[in-house]
Enzyme design. Sequence first.
Site, PDB file in Angstrom:
ATOM      1  CB  SER A 152      94.448  68.271   6.374  1.00 43.66           C
ATOM      2  OG  SER A 152      94.243  68.978   7.542  1.00 43.66           O
ATOM      3  CG  HIS A 196      97.355  67.183   3.584  1.00 38.14           C
ATOM      4  ND1 HIS A 196      96.997  65.924   4.077  1.00 38.14           N
ATOM      5  CD2 HIS A 196      97.474  67.989   4.865  1.00 38.14           C
ATOM      6  CE1 HIS A 196      96.865  66.047   5.525  1.00 38.14           C
ATOM      7  NE2 HIS A 196      97.092  67.335   5.902  1.00 38.14           N
ATOM      8  CE  LYS A 235     100.366  64.864   6.819  1.00 32.52           C
ATOM      9  NZ  LYS A 235     100.933  66.348   7.093  1.00 32.52           N
TER      10      LYS A 235
END
Lengths: 82, 558
Positions: B328, B356, B388
Site C-alpha cells: 500500500s 488491497h 477496501k
Amino acid sequence: MRMDFKYLKEYLGWLYYQYLLITGIYVLEPWEKSIFNSVLFSSMAMVIYASYAFVPVHVRLALKFFSGICGEQPERTMALIN
Amino acid sequence: MTESSANKPANGQVCHRVKNGVKPGRNGFIKNHHHYHHQQPMYCYPEDKVQHTACNGSSSLGLYSRPFIESFEETPMLVAVLTYMGYGILTIFGYLRDFLRDWKIERCHIAREREEQRDFVPLYQDFENFYTRNLYMRIRDSWNRPICSVPGAKVDLVERVSPDYNWTFDYTGKVVEGVINMGSYNYLGFAENTGYCADASAEVTMKYGVGVASTRQEMGNLDRHEEMEELVAKFLGVESAMAFGMGFATNSMNIPALTGKGCLILSDELNHASLVLGARLSGSTIRVFKHNNMQSLEKMLRDAIVHGQPRTHRPWKKILILVEGIYSMEGSIVRLPEVIALKKRYRAYLYLDEAHSIGALGPGGRGVVDYFGLDPRDVDVMMGTFTKSFGAAGGYIGGRKELMEYLRSHSHSAVYAASMSPPVVEQIIASMKCIMGEDGTTLGRDRVQQLAENTLYFRRRLTEMGFIIYGNNDSPVVPMMLYMPAKIGAFGREMLKRNIGVVVVGFPATPIIESRARFCISAAHTKDMLDTALSVISEVGDLLQVKYSRQKRLPSLD
C-alpha cells in the site's frame, strides 16, 4: 513598466515560497520563521561584509608571497648551483 | 517508448531495484545472525547510472503472461541532501521548543510526565515522541480530516480552523462540499449510500438488526454468514473460506494459529503492521527479505533448509512466506509467479495478504492470483479484507477445507470475536455478487475494467508530467514522491484549497526522506474528475516544484 514591476514582485514571492519549502521553515510559526531568517541573513551579511573587508588584503598579500616564491627564486638557486 | 533502467520488462532479464534507504530487518528481529554472503548483483544496464538495479536471474523466464513493469526511480542526490537539511532545521527548532517547554516559558499542550514522576524513567523522550510533538503537530491539518458524507468519488469535509497552530481545532460550522476524493481505498466504488448494495443492506437491517452480540460459535451464527463464506470461497476459487469482523485481527490472530515455536517466517520488509504483529505474536523465528526481491527470498529459503534451526540444526517445522498482493505504500505488486515457484521448489507455505489487491486486480477482480492467471490452490492461505474494494468491513481467509476447520477451532479471532454485523455481511454478499456477475448484470465487470483503465490513464499522465511515481503500472495505489518535510504539509493544504482531497504520508509509515502523496484510484472516478485532479496536481506540482523525475519520456498522443 508597471507590468514588469508586478511580474518581479510575483517572481520574488514565488522565490520566497520555494525558500520556505526547501528549508522547511514553511511549517514553523511566524516568530520561529523570523528567528531563522534573521540568523541566516545576519550571518550571510557578516560573511559578505567580511569578504568585502578582508579578502582584498589577503589576496594582495598572497600575490606578493607567491610572486616572491615564483618570481625570484629560480635565479638565486641557479646562482647557488653555479 | 524509451527503455529506461527503472522500467523493466519481466520476460527475459528481470531487474529489480532494491529500495535504498530501507534497512532489512525493519519488521521483526532477525534472531539468527547468519552472515548472508550476498551475491554480487549483476547490473542489467551497465551504461546506466542507476546503481541499485539487481537482476533476478533467469529463473523468471516465461512465468509472466503480461509485462511486469515496475519502477522505483532513484532519489535525486540534491533533493536527498535538501531533505536532510530541512529535517535538520526542523529538528533544531524542535529542540528549541522542547527547551522552552521544559523551562516553562511556553505552555506544553501535549501529554507529559506529571511533577511527581520527574525522577522516573522518561516516557516522552524517544524519537517518535519528539517527531510527533515537533514535526507532525505542525502539519497535522493534512490528516484526520472529519468528513460528513459517504466517502465515494466526491466527499464533503467539515471545515475546521486552528487558532493555535494545529494544537486544537475549531469547527466553523461550514462544510467544504464536493471535494474530489483521491484518498479512499474505494477501488471499485462500492462506498455508496444508494443503489443495489445499499438497498440490500437496509433490507437486512430491518430483518436481522445490526448485530447479535455473540460469537459465531455460540449464538451469533446466522444464515447470512454461512452464505457469505460460501460465496467468498466460490469467488476466490478455493475449497473453503471463513470471515472475521476485523481485517487487522485476521492477520494478527491467524498467523499465531498457523505457526509457532520452531517455525520460520519469511516476511517481506514492507509488510503491513498486522502481518508483523501476527508474526511476532506467533513466537516463530522471523527473517525479513528485501522488498519483492526473489533473490533475497531464495537465499533465505536455501539457507533455512541447509542450516535448519539455530544451534540445534534440526529442520524447521514449517516455513511460511508472508507477502502482500499490492503494497500500500509502494504501489508494487508481488512477484507471485516467482514466489509460488520458489515455494514449490523449497516446500514452504505461502500466506498471501490481498488486502488491497482483492477486487482491484485481475480481469475478474479476483485479486493478484487472477491478475497473473495462476491457480488459487497454489496459495496455501489466501487472506484479504472486505474494507477496501467491497465497501464493507472485516477480513477473510480462504484455503483448503482442513485448514479452515483447523482455524475455526484454533484461531483467537474465530473463537472469541463477536460475529459480523448482518448489514455489513449483506453489503459483502451484494458487492461480491455484483463483481461476479451473479446479479445478472455486467456492472461489476464494468467497474473492474473502469478501474484498470483509470489506473493506466492516471499513472501515465502523472509520469508524463514528470513526477516520480512508484510502483507497478497496473496498481491502483499511486505513490507520488514529495521528499521534503515542508512539502508534505504544503501539498495537502494546496490540494484541499483547490478542492481535491489527497493522502500525504510521512515518516513513521515511510523511510524518513521518502515522504509521498498517495492517490488511490477508484472505478467511481469519471474521466472528468481524473482530468480535473490531474490538472490541479500539475499546477500544485509546479508551485511546489515536485516534478523531480529526470527520465525523458515521450508524451503519447491521445
